[in-house]
Design an enzyme around this catalytic site. Structure first.
Site, PDB file in Angstrom:
ATOM      1  N   ARG A 173      23.244  49.127 109.419  1.00 17.37           N
ATOM      2  CA  ARG A 173      22.283  48.207 110.045  1.00 17.37           C
ATOM      3  C   ARG A 173      21.691  47.283 108.988  1.00 17.37           C
ATOM      4  O   ARG A 173      20.756  47.661 108.272  1.00 17.37           O
ATOM      5  CB  ARG A 173      21.188  48.986 110.766  1.00 17.37           C
ATOM      6  CG  ARG A 173      21.705  49.779 111.963  1.00 17.37           C
ATOM      7  CD  ARG A 173      20.572  50.323 112.801  1.00 17.37           C
ATOM      8  NE  ARG A 173      19.717  51.233 112.049  1.00 17.37           N
ATOM      9  CZ  ARG A 173      18.569  51.748 112.513  1.00 17.37           C
ATOM     10  NH1 ARG A 173      18.155  51.430 113.719  1.00 17.37           N
ATOM     11  NH2 ARG A 173      17.864  52.575 111.779  1.00 17.37           N
ATOM     12  N   TYR A 232      29.157  46.208  98.983  1.00 22.73           N
ATOM     13  CA  TYR A 232      28.196  45.111  99.044  1.00 22.73           C
ATOM     14  C   TYR A 232      28.353  44.206  97.832  1.00 22.73           C
ATOM     15  O   TYR A 232      28.711  44.652  96.740  1.00 22.73           O
ATOM     16  CB  TYR A 232      26.764  45.637  99.064  1.00 22.73           C
ATOM     17  CG  TYR A 232      26.322  46.237 100.377  1.00 22.73           C
ATOM     18  CD1 TYR A 232      25.723  45.453 101.360  1.00 22.73           C
ATOM     19  CD2 TYR A 232      26.477  47.597 100.626  1.00 22.73           C
ATOM     20  CE1 TYR A 232      25.300  46.003 102.553  1.00 22.73           C
ATOM     21  CE2 TYR A 232      26.063  48.160 101.827  1.00 22.73           C
ATOM     22  CZ  TYR A 232      25.477  47.353 102.781  1.00 22.73           C
ATOM     23  OH  TYR A 232      25.069  47.901 103.965  1.00 22.73           O
ATOM     24  N   ARG A 273      19.335  45.929  97.276  1.00 27.33           N
ATOM     25  CA  ARG A 273      18.398  44.872  96.885  1.00 27.33           C
ATOM     26  C   ARG A 273      17.424  45.347  95.801  1.00 27.33           C
ATOM     27  O   ARG A 273      17.045  44.571  94.905  1.00 27.33           O
ATOM     28  CB  ARG A 273      17.645  44.358  98.115  1.00 27.33           C
ATOM     29  CG  ARG A 273      18.536  43.584  99.073  1.00 27.33           C
ATOM     30  CD  ARG A 273      17.871  43.357 100.422  1.00 27.33           C
ATOM     31  NE  ARG A 273      16.617  42.637 100.286  1.00 27.33           N
ATOM     32  CZ  ARG A 273      15.728  42.511 101.276  1.00 27.33           C
ATOM     33  NH1 ARG A 273      15.963  43.073 102.465  1.00 27.33           N
ATOM     34  NH2 ARG A 273      14.623  41.838 101.080  1.00 27.33           N
ATOM     35  N   ASP A 290      19.562  44.254 107.252  1.00 23.97           N
ATOM     36  CA  ASP A 290      18.217  43.723 107.458  1.00 23.97           C
ATOM     37  C   ASP A 290      18.255  42.237 107.792  1.00 23.97           C
ATOM     38  O   ASP A 290      19.285  41.568 107.655  1.00 23.97           O
ATOM     39  CB  ASP A 290      17.368  43.928 106.199  1.00 23.97           C
ATOM     40  CG  ASP A 290      17.019  45.381 105.960  1.00 23.97           C
ATOM     41  OD1 ASP A 290      16.940  46.151 106.932  1.00 23.97           O
ATOM     42  OD2 ASP A 290      16.813  45.757 104.779  1.00 23.97           O
TER      43      ASP A 290
END
Length: 275
Positions: A57, A120, A219, A59
């Site tokens: 999921r 990622y 992040r 952001d």
């Protein structure tokens, strides 16, 4: 599902999207989300309510090139021509959401639970010149001409392997995991930091692969690496932050727009292209 709707297989969608126009993946009342747009399209095409699972999921503001979502389908639906089905779904999708591939998987397949790894990529741009081609999918760090990529790459290696990543998880999310007795351990298989040229622009790219990720984990890792790259922290500091198991020990959370979910790994042969 009723007697005529016995699950026959699983539809698996390979999705891409530009995150700027979405309030993340998860559906939220009154907000535009990836799952909301996708559910509306699928409900229209299949003419019934659907159940949907997703590999991760994302952001608000986070992009994807390799997101995967799964939907149980009936025996009858599994016989539909894949090309026609794909065309019907694409016709109902907005311009910032793309169906990059359509597959079938066995009954009971879950895009989340059957995923073996996630990949990622985070992009950064330094300097006074505003990025042109990278605008909207990179973090523009003004006022600094260059990051020490070598120091960042060295520091990042302390995070490779299986660790408790509480220091690199959003504090409120970590607290929920702790209350629920759920693990904050994750296994990162690789972290690479490199200076690259994309479409004529110099970027720093942080490439992260692992079995799964905590909320804001990539992040926060990037925000911490930037502290090292700017010379504000020693390369050894990242290992100390990891050992602290405390969000306050790590660096800031990097902006969402620099992050892209590149891909999700599944066991070989599990997904069959829907012809």
């Amino acid at each position: 599902m009723g007697r005529g709707e016995v699950r026959g297989a699983t539809m698996v969608m390979h999705l891409g999207y530009r995150g700027a126009g979405f309030s993340g993946w998860a559906e939220q009342p009154g907000r535009r989300t990836v799952a909301g747009e996708l559910r509306e399209a699928l409900t229209t095409v299949l003419r019934r309510p659907i159940e949907m699972e997703v590999a991760g999921r994302t952001d608000a503001g986070v992009h994807a090139l390799g997101q995967h979502a799964s939907v149980p389908i009936t025996v009858e639906e599994a016989t539909l021509p894949g090309r026609r089905l794909r065309s019907s779904i694409v016709a109902l999708m907005p311009d910032d959401l793309a169906l990059r591939g359509l597959y079938q998987a066995p009954r009971g397949f879950s895009a989340r639970l059957d995923a073996q790894g996630r990949h990622y990529c985070y992009r950064l741009v330094c300097g006074m010149a505003r990025p042109v081609m990278a605008w909207g999918h990179a973090w523009w760090i003004r006022g600094i001409e260059r990051l020490d990529v070598g120091a960042m790459a060295c520091a990042a290696q302390a995070l490779v392997g299986e660790h408790d990543f509480t220091s690199f998880c959003k504090a409120t999310s970590a607290e929920l995991l702790i209350r629920g007795g759920r693990s904050r351990c994750r296994n990162l298989t690789s972290i690479e930091v490199a200076q690259v040229c994309e479409a004529g622009e110099e970027l720093v790219v942080v490439d992260v692969r692992g079995n799964a990720f905590l909320h804001n984990m990539v992040r926060i890792i990037v925000g911490s690496l930037v502290e090292v790259g700017r010379g504000q922290r020693d390369a050894r500091w990242l290992a100390d932050a990891l050992a602290a198991r405390d969000r306050r020990a790590a660096g800031p959370t990097a902006p969402a727009e620099g992050l892209t979910l590149v891909g999700v790994d599944y066991p070989s042969g599990l997904l069959t292209p829907w012809r």
